[in-house]
Design a protein around this motif. Structure first.
Motif, PDB file in Angstrom:
ATOM      1  N   LEU A  21      44.853  53.972  46.317  1.00 28.11           N
ATOM      2  CA  LEU A  21      45.364  52.935  47.159  1.00 28.11           C
ATOM      3  C   LEU A  21      46.627  52.674  47.107  1.00 28.11           C
ATOM      4  O   LEU A  21      47.318  52.546  48.284  1.00 28.11           O
ATOM      5  CB  LEU A  21      44.711  51.554  46.647  1.00 28.11           C
ATOM      6  CG  LEU A  21      44.754  50.406  47.275  1.00 28.11           C
ATOM      7  CD1 LEU A  21      43.994  50.319  48.585  1.00 28.11           C
ATOM      8  CD2 LEU A  21      44.654  49.202  46.499  1.00 28.11           C
ATOM      9  N   VAL A  22      47.338  52.835  45.684  1.00 27.26           N
ATOM     10  CA  VAL A  22      48.729  52.643  45.858  1.00 27.26           C
ATOM     11  C   VAL A  22      49.510  53.809  46.055  1.00 27.26           C
ATOM     12  O   VAL A  22      50.778  53.770  45.779  1.00 27.26           O
ATOM     13  CB  VAL A  22      49.126  51.753  44.495  1.00 27.26           C
ATOM     14  CG1 VAL A  22      48.430  50.533  44.369  1.00 27.26           C
ATOM     15  CG2 VAL A  22      49.003  52.537  43.341  1.00 27.26           C
ATOM     16  N   VAL A  46      42.917  45.711  40.147  1.00 23.97           N
ATOM     17  CA  VAL A  46      41.736  46.601  39.607  1.00 23.97           C
ATOM     18  C   VAL A  46      40.336  45.800  39.344  1.00 23.97           C
ATOM     19  O   VAL A  46      39.269  46.223  39.680  1.00 23.97           O
ATOM     20  CB  VAL A  46      41.762  47.567  38.431  1.00 23.97           C
ATOM     21  CG1 VAL A  46      42.022  46.823  37.319  1.00 23.97           C
ATOM     22  CG2 VAL A  46      40.927  48.864  38.477  1.00 23.97           C
ATOM     23  N   MET A  93      42.295  53.015  42.428  1.00 22.02           N
ATOM     24  CA  MET A  93      43.196  51.925  42.748  1.00 22.02           C
ATOM     25  C   MET A  93      44.614  52.800  42.780  1.00 22.02           C
ATOM     26  O   MET A  93      45.315  52.711  43.655  1.00 22.02           O
ATOM     27  CB  MET A  93      43.242  51.148  41.354  1.00 22.02           C
ATOM     28  CG  MET A  93      42.148  50.101  41.126  1.00 22.02           C
ATOM     29  SD  MET A  93      41.922  49.218  42.824  1.00 22.02           S
ATOM     30  CE  MET A  93      43.706  48.555  43.333  1.00 22.02           C
ATOM     31  N   LEU A  94      44.651  53.999  41.884  1.00 21.01           N
ATOM     32  CA  LEU A  94      45.715  54.949  42.182  1.00 21.01           C
ATOM     33  C   LEU A  94      45.963  55.374  43.327  1.00 21.01           C
ATOM     34  O   LEU A  94      46.997  55.505  43.930  1.00 21.01           O
ATOM     35  CB  LEU A  94      45.638  55.937  41.002  1.00 21.01           C
ATOM     36  CG  LEU A  94      45.811  55.381  39.638  1.00 21.01           C
ATOM     37  CD1 LEU A  94      45.645  56.362  38.570  1.00 21.01           C
ATOM     38  CD2 LEU A  94      47.477  54.956  39.555  1.00 21.01           C
ATOM     39  N   ARG A 128      53.924  49.915  41.704  1.00 22.24           N
ATOM     40  CA  ARG A 128      52.723  50.266  42.270  1.00 22.24           C
ATOM     41  C   ARG A 128      51.410  50.302  41.191  1.00 22.24           C
ATOM     42  O   ARG A 128      50.387  49.877  41.514  1.00 22.24           O
ATOM     43  CB  ARG A 128      52.753  51.755  43.070  1.00 22.24           C
ATOM     44  CG  ARG A 128      53.547  51.433  44.384  1.00 22.24           C
ATOM     45  CD  ARG A 128      53.381  52.608  45.290  1.00 22.24           C
ATOM     46  NE  ARG A 128      54.543  53.280  45.185  1.00 22.24           N
ATOM     47  CZ  ARG A 128      54.481  54.680  45.612  1.00 22.24           C
ATOM     48  NH1 ARG A 128      53.430  55.286  46.060  1.00 22.24           N
ATOM     49  NH2 ARG A 128      55.715  55.401  45.343  1.00 22.24           N
ATOM     50  N   ILE A 155      46.027  50.688  33.728  1.00 20.77           N
ATOM     51  CA  ILE A 155      45.185  49.998  34.805  1.00 20.77           C
ATOM     52  C   ILE A 155      43.617  50.079  33.764  1.00 20.77           C
ATOM     53  O   ILE A 155      43.112  49.037  33.793  1.00 20.77           O
ATOM     54  CB  ILE A 155      45.097  51.063  35.770  1.00 20.77           C
ATOM     55  CG1 ILE A 155      46.472  51.117  36.459  1.00 20.77           C
ATOM     56  CG2 ILE A 155      43.918  50.400  36.846  1.00 20.77           C
ATOM     57  CD1 ILE A 155      46.438  52.025  37.411  1.00 20.77           C
ATOM     58  N   ALA A 210      48.314  48.234  40.958  1.00 18.43           N
ATOM     59  CA  ALA A 210      47.156  48.564  40.954  1.00 18.43           C
ATOM     60  C   ALA A 210      46.082  48.012  39.510  1.00 18.43           C
ATOM     61  O   ALA A 210      45.186  47.535  39.942  1.00 18.43           O
ATOM     62  CB  ALA A 210      47.212  50.324  40.576  1.00 18.43           C
ATOM     63  N   ARG A 211      47.090  47.774  38.501  1.00 22.59           N
ATOM     64  CA  ARG A 211      46.516  47.015  37.465  1.00 22.59           C
ATOM     65  C   ARG A 211      46.060  45.625  37.720  1.00 22.59           C
ATOM     66  O   ARG A 211      44.833  44.785  37.674  1.00 22.59           O
ATOM     67  CB  ARG A 211      47.443  46.994  36.155  1.00 22.59           C
ATOM     68  CG  ARG A 211      47.021  46.432  35.218  1.00 22.59           C
ATOM     69  CD  ARG A 211      47.873  46.072  34.015  1.00 22.59           C
ATOM     70  NE  ARG A 211      49.187  45.448  34.322  1.00 22.59           N
ATOM     71  CZ  ARG A 211      50.197  45.456  33.807  1.00 22.59           C
ATOM     72  NH1 ARG A 211      50.475  45.751  32.573  1.00 22.59           N
ATOM     73  NH2 ARG A 211      51.518  44.746  34.235  1.00 22.59           N
ATOM     74  N   TYR A 220      48.616  59.901  37.150  1.00 20.85           N
ATOM     75  CA  TYR A 220      47.938  59.306  36.263  1.00 20.85           C
ATOM     76  C   TYR A 220      48.039  59.534  34.933  1.00 20.85           C
ATOM     77  O   TYR A 220      47.765  58.542  33.973  1.00 20.85           O
ATOM     78  CB  TYR A 220      46.129  59.448  36.494  1.00 20.85           C
ATOM     79  CG  TYR A 220      45.672  60.889  36.138  1.00 20.85           C
ATOM     80  CD1 TYR A 220      45.063  61.000  35.096  1.00 20.85           C
ATOM     81  CD2 TYR A 220      45.837  61.937  37.285  1.00 20.85           C
ATOM     82  CE1 TYR A 220      44.415  62.309  34.719  1.00 20.85           C
ATOM     83  CE2 TYR A 220      45.356  62.918  36.933  1.00 20.85           C
ATOM     84  CZ  TYR A 220      44.592  63.282  35.714  1.00 20.85           C
ATOM     85  OH  TYR A 220      44.251  64.490  35.438  1.00 20.85           O
TER      86      TYR A 220
END
Ligand code: ATP
Length: 230
Positions: A124-125, A153, A121-122, A145, A100, A149-150, A131
């Motif tokens: 969020l998904v 972002v 973002m992580l 997912r 990401i 996220a990527r 990570y």
């Protein structure tokens, strides 16, 4: 937000993949694009990304007339569009965080902002704890997912998804679609999803554009997956 005017695309062989397509998508809309194999859906996505040039017609995305963009302007144009594909396309030798962060490093985001935004973002998904994992240590649903996220972002105005659930089981497919729907509602991201997933399209009651042999044959608000020969 997205406007196609009489767009056609012919490859060197065969009949045109996209034929005289006109389509208007407003900011903040969620649109499914369905149609049988070879109907022109992926070609449409490639045209929107300016990976392909239309043979005829014009395409406007945001305030950009794609035909007027110079080669050197294309990377900046694409930064405003997130993409998610069936095969995830993660960097295999980087962990989730780095996959990401990479999207931010290429646009020279300051490190302190990366440190804030990647975990956000992580979360969020729903992958905050993963990570440090590498793609091969994740399930397909988790990999998708990360890809989502990527894609998000850098805060794109538009998200283009080409069969995002094509490699996922029904449960993970639902989870990804729910996430897309939430992102659309909460962030106002304009989302276009190419899919063959009949159950999801029928259940979600979004706008559905149906293509057949390069032509839009229906465009319905709160539509369903039309019956056509698959
Ligand atoms: N690079 C290419 N060169 C020649 N013809 C192509 C090329 N890419 C796609 N086509 C043709 O264009 C048509 C539309 O293909 P496209 O990939 O857009 O369909 P699709 O609706 O995305 O199909 P699928 O659901 O199977 O992914 C098909 O007839 C295909 O064979």
């Amino acid at each position: 937000m997205i406007e196609l005017k009489n767009v056609s695309k012919s490859y060197s062989t065969g009949s045109p993949a996209v034929k005289n397509v006109s389509l208007h998508i407003d900011k903040g809309e969620f649109v499914f694009v369905v149609g049988n194999s070879g109907s022109g859906k992926s070609t449409l996505i490639k045209l929107l990304l300016k990976e392909l040039e239309p043979t005829e017609g014009s395409i406007i995305v945001g305030n950009k007339v794609l035909g007027d963009l110079k080669q050197r302007q294309i990377p900046r144009y694409r930064r405003n569009i997130g993409t998610v594909f069936q095969d995830f396309r993660l960097l295999k030798d980087r962990n989730v965080y780095e996959n990401i962060a990479f999207a931010q490093r290429v646009i020279e985001t300051p490190t302190r902002r990366i440190r804030k935004q990647v975990p956000a973002m992580l979360s969020l998904v729903g992958l905050a704890e993963k990570y440090k994992s590498f793609p091969k240590q994740l399930s397909g649903g988790e990999q998708q997912r990360v890809a989502l996220a990527r894609a998000l972002v850098n805060g794109p105005a538009i998200l283009l998804c080409d069969e995002p659930t094509g490699n996922l089981d029904p449960k993970n497919s639902w989870d990804i679609m729910q996430l897309l729907s939430e992102i659309n509602e909460r962030r106002g991201t304009t989302i276009l999803v190419v899919t063959h997933n009949r159950e999801i399209v029928d259940a979600m009651q979004k706008r559905v554009v149906t293509m057949n042999k390069g032509v839009i044959i229906s465009d319905e608000q709160k539509g369903g997956y039309n019956n056509y020969e698959a």
